[in-house]
Design an enzyme around this catalytic site. Structure first.
Site, PDB file in Angstrom:
ATOM      1  N   GLU A  90       0.825  -1.200   0.000  1.00  0.00           N
ATOM      2  CA  GLU A  90       0.000   0.000   0.000  1.00  0.00           C
ATOM      3  C   GLU A  90       0.866   1.260   0.000  1.00  0.00           C
ATOM      4  OE1 GLU A  90      -4.202  -1.252   2.014  1.00  0.00           O
ATOM      5  OE2 GLU A  90      -2.597  -0.737   3.423  1.00  0.00           O
ATOM      6  N   CYS A 103       3.562   8.564   0.678  1.00  0.00           N
ATOM      7  CA  CYS A 103       4.127   7.634   1.648  1.00  0.00           C
ATOM      8  C   CYS A 103       4.256   6.290   0.944  1.00  0.00           C
ATOM      9  CB  CYS A 103       3.210   7.524   2.864  1.00  0.00           C
ATOM     10  SG  CYS A 103       3.748   6.307   4.098  1.00  0.00           S
ATOM     11  N   CYS A 110       6.333  -6.711   7.244  1.00  0.00           N
ATOM     12  CA  CYS A 110       7.345  -6.170   8.147  1.00  0.00           C
ATOM     13  C   CYS A 110       7.572  -7.184   9.263  1.00  0.00           C
ATOM     14  CB  CYS A 110       6.860  -4.834   8.735  1.00  0.00           C
ATOM     15  SG  CYS A 110       8.071  -4.033   9.821  1.00  0.00           S
ATOM     16  N   CYS A 114       5.921  -4.158  15.818  1.00  0.00           N
ATOM     17  CA  CYS A 114       5.348  -3.086  16.642  1.00  0.00           C
ATOM     18  C   CYS A 114       3.858  -3.352  16.861  1.00  0.00           C
ATOM     19  CB  CYS A 114       5.559  -1.733  15.962  1.00  0.00           C
ATOM     20  SG  CYS A 114       7.298  -1.301  15.729  1.00  0.00           S
ATOM     21  N   CYS A 117       0.891  -1.255  15.099  1.00  0.00           N
ATOM     22  CA  CYS A 117       0.982  -1.056  13.651  1.00  0.00           C
ATOM     23  C   CYS A 117       0.392  -2.237  12.884  1.00  0.00           C
ATOM     24  CB  CYS A 117       2.448  -0.852  13.270  1.00  0.00           C
ATOM     25  SG  CYS A 117       2.687  -0.455  11.520  1.00  0.00           S
ATOM     26  N   CYS A 331      -1.258   7.052   9.679  1.00  0.00           N
ATOM     27  CA  CYS A 331      -0.041   6.436  10.185  1.00  0.00           C
ATOM     28  C   CYS A 331      -0.355   5.191  11.005  1.00  0.00           C
ATOM     29  CB  CYS A 331       0.707   7.452  11.048  1.00  0.00           C
ATOM     30  SG  CYS A 331       2.274   6.842  11.685  1.00  0.00           S
TER      31      CYS A 331
END
Length: 341
Positions: A90, A103, A110, A114, A117, A331
């Site tokens: 994305e 962005c 990933c 975290c 996220c 975010c």
């Protein structure tokens, strides 16, 4: 087959010479690629025999937009792009008074883990190549018909976990014959991979650095970000100070506020003490909720109060403007293979 968008001009020159062509042909090919050409037949200043050789040995890769969501409130667009192997990533196009920004993702998935996220929910599928990162920009420009002048590498993935490809990406987008985007208009965000912070300061002292901080004690930060177990605050913060002293550039510290976790007055005091005397700016982000995390956000009023406490202690701080929240493009909300609405 070589994806020519993966190559810096220097690597393009090496390829062209290896194919028996004069070095200057590399610049011609490079210029055509970043004028948006993907068909060698359109590269009219190249000899026909060279175009044939290129078609047998190389191609110009792209990313395929398979879903585009448009915010009803602020002009933000979220793209779901399909890669050549079927993986999806994305990207988010954003409009600001100073110009258009994007962005971009640097990995498919990933592995940093975290908790707040969405990007890390399914782990890491693979690294993105330089061409796959910059193709997100070119695809968004083609869709919007607008020039993008600012890049943030803050999408899916940890950029410093894909550092070699990130380096070539920056070189290509910055090159006058590439996308010609200035170093100071590029921002790279990391969760805090300390050894790479030092390399980054040496390699790209003009590129902006953002650090995902989110905690003022090791206990708090480790509960949110497993990377803190390897690079705790007493390792990370001195590395950040060395970076600012070496480059003369400030660091933006991203601070996602989570209700009841890191939003107290004491957190503000600890953060002020931690950053005192450092070239820095704190970007306060009220948590954009991800349902799997179990975390709750704070009000924008509380975020503003937190920023005021930092400012009172001499720390520059602002509350981030929220863009794209109605399409899960804010975010921390990007993810691998996000289902579209």
């Amino acid at each position: 087959m070589i994806n020519l968008r993966d190559l810096t001009l220097e690597k393009m020159e090496q390829l062209v010479v290896s194919l028996g062509q004069p070095k200057f042909r590399a610049k011609q090919v490079f210029e055509w690629i970043y004028k948006g050409k993907t068909d060698f037949r359109e590269m009219t200043n190249l000899p026909e025999v060279f175009r044939h050789i290129l078609s047998e040995r190389a191609y110009i890769g792209t990313v395929k937009p398979i879903a585009i969501q448009k915010s009803k409130t602020d002009g933000t667009r979220k793209y779901l792009f399909e890669l050549e192997d079927g993986n999806t990533i994305e990207s988010v196009f954003m409009k600001y008074k100073f110009g258009n920004s994007i962005c971009v993702s640097s990995q498919a998935g990933c592995r940093m883990g975290c908790r707040f996220c969405a990007s890390t929910r399914n782990g890491l599928e693979r690294q993105l190549s330089p061409g796959e990162i910059l193709s997100q920009i070119m695809a968004a420009e083609k869709d919007t018909g607008e020039k993008i002048g600012h890049i943030v590498v803050m999408g899916t993935g940890e950029p410093f976990d894909n550092y070699d490809n990130l380096k070539d990406f920056i070189k290509i987008v910055n090159h006058p014959k590439g996308l010609n985007i200035g170093m100071r208009n590029i921002t790279v965000s990391t969760c805090g991979l300390v050894p790479v912070i030092e390399k980054f300061g040496e390699d790209f002292p003009q590129v902006n650095l953002a650090i995902s901080l989110h905690g003022t004690t090791n206990e708090i930060r480790s509960s949110m970000m497993p990377v803190n177990n390897k690079y705790p605050l007493e390792t990370l913060i001195p590395a950040c100070r060395r970076y600012t002293e070496k480059t003369g550039r400030r660091i933006t510290f991203e601070y996602t506020m989570v209700s009841g976790v890191n939003d107290s007055d004491d957190d503000a005091k600890r953060l002020s003490k931690m950053l005192k005397g450092m070239l820095s700016h704190v970007n306060i982000i009220p948590l954009n909720k991800v349902k799997e995390s179990g975390f709750d956000t704070v009000s924008r009023k509380r975020a503003a109060e937190f920023a005021e406490m930092l400012t009172a202690h001499g720390i520059t701080a602002t509350v981030r403007r929220e863009l794209g929240a109605d399409i899960d493009a804010a975010c921390g909300q990007l993810r691998l293979g996000q289902n579209t609405k």
